[in-house]
Design an enzyme around this catalytic site. Structure first.
Site, PDB file in Angstrom:
ATOM      1  N   GLY A  23      38.487  60.295  40.557  1.00 55.02           N
ATOM      2  CA  GLY A  23      37.714  61.539  40.641  1.00 55.02           C
ATOM      3  C   GLY A  23      36.681  61.500  41.746  1.00 55.02           C
ATOM      4  O   GLY A  23      35.640  62.151  41.653  1.00 55.02           O
ATOM      5  N   CYS A  25      43.394  64.102  48.456  1.00 54.62           N
ATOM      6  CA  CYS A  25      43.336  63.403  47.177  1.00 54.62           C
ATOM      7  C   CYS A  25      44.224  64.148  46.167  1.00 54.62           C
ATOM      8  O   CYS A  25      44.018  65.328  45.926  1.00 54.62           O
ATOM      9  CB  CYS A  25      41.898  63.340  46.681  1.00 54.62           C
ATOM     10  SG  CYS A  25      41.782  62.453  45.133  1.00 54.62           S
ATOM     11  N   THR A  41      47.644  58.693  48.263  1.00 55.46           N
ATOM     12  CA  THR A  41      48.533  58.301  47.165  1.00 55.46           C
ATOM     13  C   THR A  41      49.518  59.416  46.810  1.00 55.46           C
ATOM     14  O   THR A  41      49.327  60.572  47.176  1.00 55.46           O
ATOM     15  CB  THR A  41      47.706  57.956  45.920  1.00 55.46           C
ATOM     16  OG1 THR A  41      46.830  59.046  45.643  1.00 55.46           O
ATOM     17  CG2 THR A  41      46.894  56.697  46.133  1.00 55.46           C
ATOM     18  N   GLY A  56      50.691  50.702  50.263  1.00 58.91           N
ATOM     19  CA  GLY A  56      51.434  49.558  49.724  1.00 58.91           C
ATOM     20  C   GLY A  56      51.436  48.297  50.557  1.00 58.91           C
ATOM     21  O   GLY A  56      52.267  47.412  50.339  1.00 58.91           O
ATOM     22  N   SER A 106      45.165  48.951  47.499  1.00 56.21           N
ATOM     23  CA  SER A 106      45.509  48.193  46.294  1.00 56.21           C
ATOM     24  C   SER A 106      45.741  46.711  46.583  1.00 56.21           C
ATOM     25  O   SER A 106      45.537  45.877  45.701  1.00 56.21           O
ATOM     26  CB  SER A 106      46.784  48.744  45.656  1.00 56.21           C
ATOM     27  OG  SER A 106      46.707  50.129  45.503  1.00 56.21           O
TER      28      SER A 106
END
Lengths: 320, 273
Positions: A92, A148, A209, A260, A282
């Site tokens: 968020g 987003c 994403t 990724g 990530s």
């Protein structure tokens, strides 16, 4: 498009000398990086001290959390969940707001690598106001987050006209380079990339994403409090590679590849697809050593292949 | 099927123990979860409400427990659970305490005693003596008194009860009583958890006397796995580098430890005494 693919010479097998001096430095719209790895937005970049630590761990540049005009608490937990091949998150866009964050920028700069501020807004004027304040705080470039997948601002990046409007408005006001981060959650990402560059974007970051969700089968409930989130991690790398490859064919500005990346081979693949630099998000789960490990791996690869300069492999997959 | 510890495992509440008027312990089966160390924590998901970090307060053969003080919506939801209800458990996360030997002082302020209880169980096997300072605002808020008196069975161990108002044990602040003990005795190691201002005062005293400490800290937490940065203190993350920090690290955190934490947006909030 009259683009010449593989703008850099393909120097396979050339002797690089006994010390193997390979250059990893890249230049993204005037932002000079000692190596092509950056910290992706949303990861750790909530404080200047964390950003400084990532810089010292070897990142070529760091990108802040997306900063808005007012503080945003973000969504309730759970905000992240691990799935088989990555993570789904819906944080968020939590951030302390631009007025406070300007102080964190000063500390982040002590890392001595470029600091790129991610900017988010509900309206065009908010993007501009936040961008101006961050420029005044001393950031080296801006990255407009119009993508987003779990926040309202993400809708901008799904619409070429809105993207154009936001980018143009920011570009008219700021002097520092403006990157635009795109979403893969569109039918044709090249259309949005073109709109961004037509409006003056200095670089394209791709991708944000991939919109996703996850349901707990024991309770039958969506796990993320926001229900929908964004998928990151190895699962989305092939999508990101495809997007970078497509965008490279239609724009003339540098592309920053993200999605990724866990190892140096992934970076090589992004560069060959057309990215001039990459971001790691990530992948940081493995520890901050990922930056130096990737840098080392890249050096060895380039030496082995006989390239003196990492820029030589940018867009290699496009050569005719 | 994801087997990662970053995915909530749904467990059934097996037992609920009322520890004080606003504190409950919740027990669940350990099956399918990695056995935690004292000081580690779980992210506890109350489906449809929230997910919050909770230190493990009971480590049994097959059972684990958390101890929850009612402070907000999520903890109120945990308090309203009944035996048989289901919660999600993600973890264990964090570093946990490192066991020491010799003579140790343990200071638990309020709900801060929760992660220290399984630690005391472990330290009974490694130390020469244990002194526990168990502190609370008043006797109604004092928890774990029976549990701790029951396990401190060695001759060498002692328990000091402190309340702000003197309604149980000594009257005073835990930090003052602990400082006095540190001044008078020679401890090899101090473990603590509780209000951060209390821990900072004890840390400063321990530094003066050259005693090593381990402090269990708390920050607003979102991901729990070292990605989002919400729980930062200095350049460390409470979820990954902590929640237990030793003197060496605390010395680098003097601007923040006991000074401020951050809210969920990342804005600093100063601690008030």
């Amino acid at each position: 498009m009259n683009k010449i693919y593989g703008i850099y010479k393909f120097k396979r097998g050339k002797d690089v000398g006994e010390f193997g001096m390979v250059s990893l430095a890249v230049d993204i719209a005037g932002v000079r990086l000692r190596n092509p790895t950056m910290l992706a937005s949303g990861i750790l970049g909530i404080s200047g001290k964390l950003l400084r630590k990532v810089a010292k761990a070897g990142a070529g540049a760091v990108v802040t959390k997306s900063v808005s005009l007012r503080p945003k608490p973000g969504y309730l937990n759970p905000t992240i969940i691990e799935v088989d091949c990555g993570f789904i998150n819906a944080m968020g866009l939590p951030n302390p707001g631009v007025d406070y964050f300007m102080k964190e920028v000063v500390i982040a700069k002590e890392g001595n690598v470029p600091v790129i501020a991610s900017v988010v807004g509900e309206r065009v004027e908010e993007f501009v106001e936040v961008a101006l304040k961050l420029e005044a705080a001393g950031v080296d470039a801006l990255e407009l987050n119009v993508s987003c997948p779990h926040a309202g601002a993400g809708l901008i990046g799904q619409n070429a006209e809105l993207t154009y409007e936001v980018v143009e408005a920011v570009k008219q006001k700021v002097k520092i380079p403006v990157f635009v981060k795109l979403t893969p959650n569109v039918t044709d990402i090249t259309e949005i990339a073109r709109a961004a560059t037509d409006a003056g974007a200095d670089a394209i970051t791709a991708i944000n994403t991939v919109k996703a969700m996850c349901i707990d089968i024991e309770t039958g409930r969506p796990i993320l409090s926001n229900v929908f989130g964004g998928l990151s991690g190895p699962a989305i790398k092939p999508i990101a590679i495809r997007c970078v490859y497509e965008i490279y064919r239609v724009v003339d500005v540098p592309i920053v590849g993200v999605g990724g990346i866990c190892k140096w081979q992934d970076v090589v693949e992004f560069l060959m697809a057309g990215a001039s630099a990459v971001q790691i998000g990530s992948g940081v789960i493995k520890g901050l050593s990922i930056f130096s490990e990737i840098t080392e791996g890249l050096k060895c690869f380039l030496e082995k292949k006989g390239y003196e300069d990492i820029n030589c492999i940018v867009g290699l997959a496009h050569r005719v | 099927m994801v087997t990662s510890m970053n995915y909530p495992r749904i467990v059934e509440v097996k037992e609920i123990v009322e520890e004080a008027y606003d504190v409950k312990s919740i027990f669940f089966s350990q099956r399918g979860l990695k056995k935690p160390k004292a000081g580690q924590f779980f992210m506890i998901w109350i489906p449809g409400i929230d997910e919050v970090p909770m230190s493990v307060s009971f480590i049994g053969e097959n059972e684990l427990g958390i101890t929850v003080k009612k402070v907000g919506e999520a903890t109120a939801a945990l308090h309203s659970l009944s035996v048989g209800d289901k919660i999600g458990v993600r973890g264990p996360f964090g570093n946990g305490f490192t066991l020491s030997d010799g003579d140790v002082l343990i200071v638990g302020g309020g709900i801060g005693i929760a992660p220290l209880y399984p630690l005391i169980m472990d330290l009974l096997n490694t130390t020469d003596s244990i002194t526990v300072v168990l502190a609370a605002k008043n006797n109604k808020m004092l928890i774990f008194l029976d549990k701790i008196s029951n396990i401190l069975r060695r001759e060498c161990d002692s328990l000091v009860v402190v309340t702000d108002d003197g309604s149980a044990g000594l009257r005073g602040l835990a930090s003052d009583i602990a400082a006095k003990l540190i001044e008078e005795k020679s401890y090899d190691h101090i473990y603590m958890c509780g209000p951060e201002i209390m821990m900072r005062k004890i840390f400063d005293k321990a530094e003066e006397k050259g005693v090593e400490v381990q402090a269990c800290l708390e920050r607003y937490m979102k991901c729990g796995i070292g990605l989002c940065g919400s729980c930062c203190i200095g350049e460390y993350l409470v979820c990954k580098d902590g929640p237990v920090f030793n003197s060496e690290i605390l010395r680098k955190l003097k601007d923040e430890f006991g000074v401020f934490k951050r809210d969920s947006s990342g804005l600093p909030i100063e601690f008030s005494s």
